[in-house]
Write an enzyme that holds these catalytic residues in place. Structure first.
Site, PDB file in Angstrom:
ATOM      1  N   GLU A   1       3.812  10.047  10.966  1.00  0.00           N
ATOM      2  CA  GLU A   1       2.578  10.779  10.665  1.00  0.00           C
ATOM      3  C   GLU A   1       1.921  11.381  11.902  1.00  0.00           C
ATOM      4  OE1 GLU A   1      -0.176   8.910   8.060  1.00  0.00           O
ATOM      5  OE2 GLU A   1       1.287   8.640   6.470  1.00  0.00           O
TER       6      GLU A   1
ATOM      7  N   GLU B   1       6.796   6.611   2.542  1.00  0.00           N
ATOM      8  CA  GLU B   1       5.615   5.834   2.147  1.00  0.00           C
ATOM      9  C   GLU B   1       5.040   6.415   0.869  1.00  0.00           C
ATOM     10  OE1 GLU B   1       2.340   5.267   4.897  1.00  0.00           O
ATOM     11  OE2 GLU B   1       3.722   4.926   6.566  1.00  0.00           O
TER      12      GLU B   1
HETATM   13  C1  GCO Z   1      -0.505   5.818   7.595  1.00  0.00           C
HETATM   14  C2  GCO Z   1       0.453   4.818   7.642  1.00  0.00           C
HETATM   15  C3  GCO Z   1       0.200   3.477   7.218  1.00  0.00           C
HETATM   16  C4  GCO Z   1      -1.009   3.234   6.377  1.00  0.00           C
HETATM   17  C5  GCO Z   1      -0.836   3.704   4.960  1.00  0.00           C
HETATM   18  C6  GCO Z   1      -2.016   3.407   4.059  1.00  0.00           C
HETATM   19  O1  GCO Z   1      -0.009   6.771   7.800  1.00  0.00           O
HETATM   20  O2  GCO Z   1      -1.700   5.751   7.471  1.00  0.00           O
HETATM   21  O3  GCO Z   1       1.704   5.206   7.951  1.00  0.00           O
HETATM   22  O4  GCO Z   1       0.118   2.861   8.465  1.00  0.00           O
HETATM   23  O5  GCO Z   1      -1.315   1.908   6.402  1.00  0.00           O
HETATM   24  O6  GCO Z   1      -0.608   5.073   4.932  1.00  0.00           O
HETATM   25  O7  GCO Z   1      -3.153   4.084   4.510  1.00  0.00           O
END
Ligand code: GCO
Length: 442
Positions: free
Chosen positions: A169, A352
């Site tokens: 991300e 995710e």
């Molecule tokens: C993010 C992540 C996770 C988070 C999940 C929930 O991008 O924020 O990769 O670390 O915990 O997305 O918010």
């Protein structure tokens, strides 16, 4: 949504779960791990809810065997985790920490023994503090240090790990860290943000080159957060412009640079002063897959309170929401999967997707179960419509440290009792396990 839950995903489809180092490992001060920028941020006043930290988290550093056994019990065939840079290189560069390298050896070997494919992500936001002290991502040097760190990991784990992601991300951590000032290191400055964006992109490109050279037969990708970006009020031109800028910052700035070789239009001119000759070719390296993190459509409207002037708006009143208020719209997920294929022409792994709750207690989580069922059905619809999706990793295996939100938001399919560290699969985990068994014909 009426999605077809009887859809059969192709053989070889990966059914997994995702986690990240700082969110689950704990053991922050053990075996030579150095401090990261999140250790620092957690100690600053009022940055993380309840003053919580990742010091102990889920104690996965000591309980990884139990966690691998849990995954095996659920029938997962893949697991995405991240390596903590400051555990491997406590000062970010220079001397390696043998005990830190050993930990991931043990984890990887346990996964392989359990017939769970390891998916290794090199960076999930825990920059060594020593590199932040030298300028962090706002310094161009950090891209080179990232490549050196990637080489250490590739040499050590590349014999057993074939699936590698550079960074998790890109857009989210740079926005929160350098524009909104919430994530570590907590800066709000448009120029610092632009520099960080470009340097993170350079790190990705350099990392890909290192992995390509050092991991025989490696399959290399990057993990992006892509969430449909809509104006709060589609009839308001300012809301539309805000949504368009937010879309560039959140969804396009990184994959467009990495896969199409240019920045999106609103950002291109602004970032130009930091782009040196040859940089776009350094960033735009061939990769093998696109990692998609997707949760919810975003609504945008102008916000004078941040350095970009664009921010979140409200979703329509009749839009269903998760327990932490995120809009739920599986059709947006289906459409993102279809659009990504057309724009970037890569196989997609959903790295995710999941449901957060601050109100659930124990292991009853019917709303998460329904979310996963509907989102997986939407993914099936995307496949039927031609999307090349090859795997799905639920966020997350365990309840864990949710960054600025601390431990109150729970995303796990497995409940963690933070007093005792007891793990108990929730209803959603049992549903996911049955679903996977059905899919794999086990
Ligand atoms: C993010 C992540 C996770 C988070 C999940 C929930 O991008 O924020 O990769 O670390 O915990 O997305 O918010």
């Amino acid at each position: 949504m009426t999605g077809r839950s009887d859809f059969r995903f192709p053989p070889g489809f990966r059914w997994g779960a995702s986690t990240s180092a700082y969110q689950i490992e704990g053991a922050a001060n053990e075996d030579g791990r150095g401090p990261s920028i999140w250790d620092t941020l957690c100690r600053m006043k009022d940055r993380v809810d309840n003053g919580e930290t990742g010091d102990v988290a889920c104690d996965h550093y000591h309980r990884y065997r139990e966690d691998v056994a849990l995954m095996r019990g659920l029938g997962l065939n893949a697991y995405r985790f991240s390596v903590a840079w400051p555990r491997v290189l406590p000062r970010g560069r220079g001397a390696v920490n043998a005990a830190g390298l050993d930990f991931y050896d043990r984890l990887i070997d346990s996964l392989l023994e359990a017939e769970i494919e390891p998916w290794l992500c090199l960076y999930h936001w825990d920059l060594p503090q020593a590199l932040q002290d030298l300028g962090g991502w706002a310094s161009r040097d950090t891209a080179g240090w990232f490549a050196d760190y990637a080489a250490v990991c590739a040499r050590r784990y590349g014999d057993r790990v074939k699936n590698w992601a550079t960074i998790n991300e890109f857009s989210v951590f740079t926005l929160f860290a350098y524009a909104f000032g919430a994530g570590a290191p907590g800066i709000s400055d448009r120029q610092e943000h632009l520099k960080a964006m470009h340097h993170v992109n350079l790190a990705h490109g350099a990392g890909v080159d290192v992995l390509r050279a050092l991991v025989p037969g490696g399959s290399i990708g990057a993990v992006h957060s892509v969430q449909t970006c809509r104006p709060e009020d589609p009839a308001n031109p300012e809301h539309c412009e805000s949504a368009a800028l937010f879309d560039e910052l959140w969804n396009l700035a990184f994959p467009d640079a990495q896969l199409l070789g240019h920045y999106p239009p609103r950002i291109a001119a602004l970032i130009e002063p930091y782009v040196q000759a040859g940089d776009m070719a350094r960033i735009c390296r061939p990769i093998d897959w696109f990692g998609l993190n997707h949760y919810a459509p975003m609504y945008s409207k102008p916000d004078d309170g941040n350095v970009w002037g664009c921010g979140w708006g409200a979703a329509p009143d009749d839009m269903p929401r998760t327990d932490i208020g995120w809009p739920m719209d599986p059709t947006a997920f289906r459409d993102v999967l279809l659009d990504l294929g057309k724009r970037y022409r890569l196989p997609v792994y959903v790295t995710e997707n999941g449901f957060g709750s601050k109100t659930e207690t124990g292991t009853d989580d019917p709303r998460r179960l329904a979310y996963l069922r509907d989102y997986i059905a939407a993914m099936g619809e995307a496949l039927m419509a031609g999307a090349d999706v090859r795997g799905y990793f639920v966020w997350s295996l365990l309840d864990n440290f949710e960054w600025n939100g601390g431990y109150a938001p729970r995303f796990g399919i497995v409940h963690v009792d933070y007093e005792t560290q007891a793990r108990t699969p929730k209803e959603s985990a049992r549903w996911y396990a049955d679903f996977i068994r059905g899919q794999r014909g086990v």
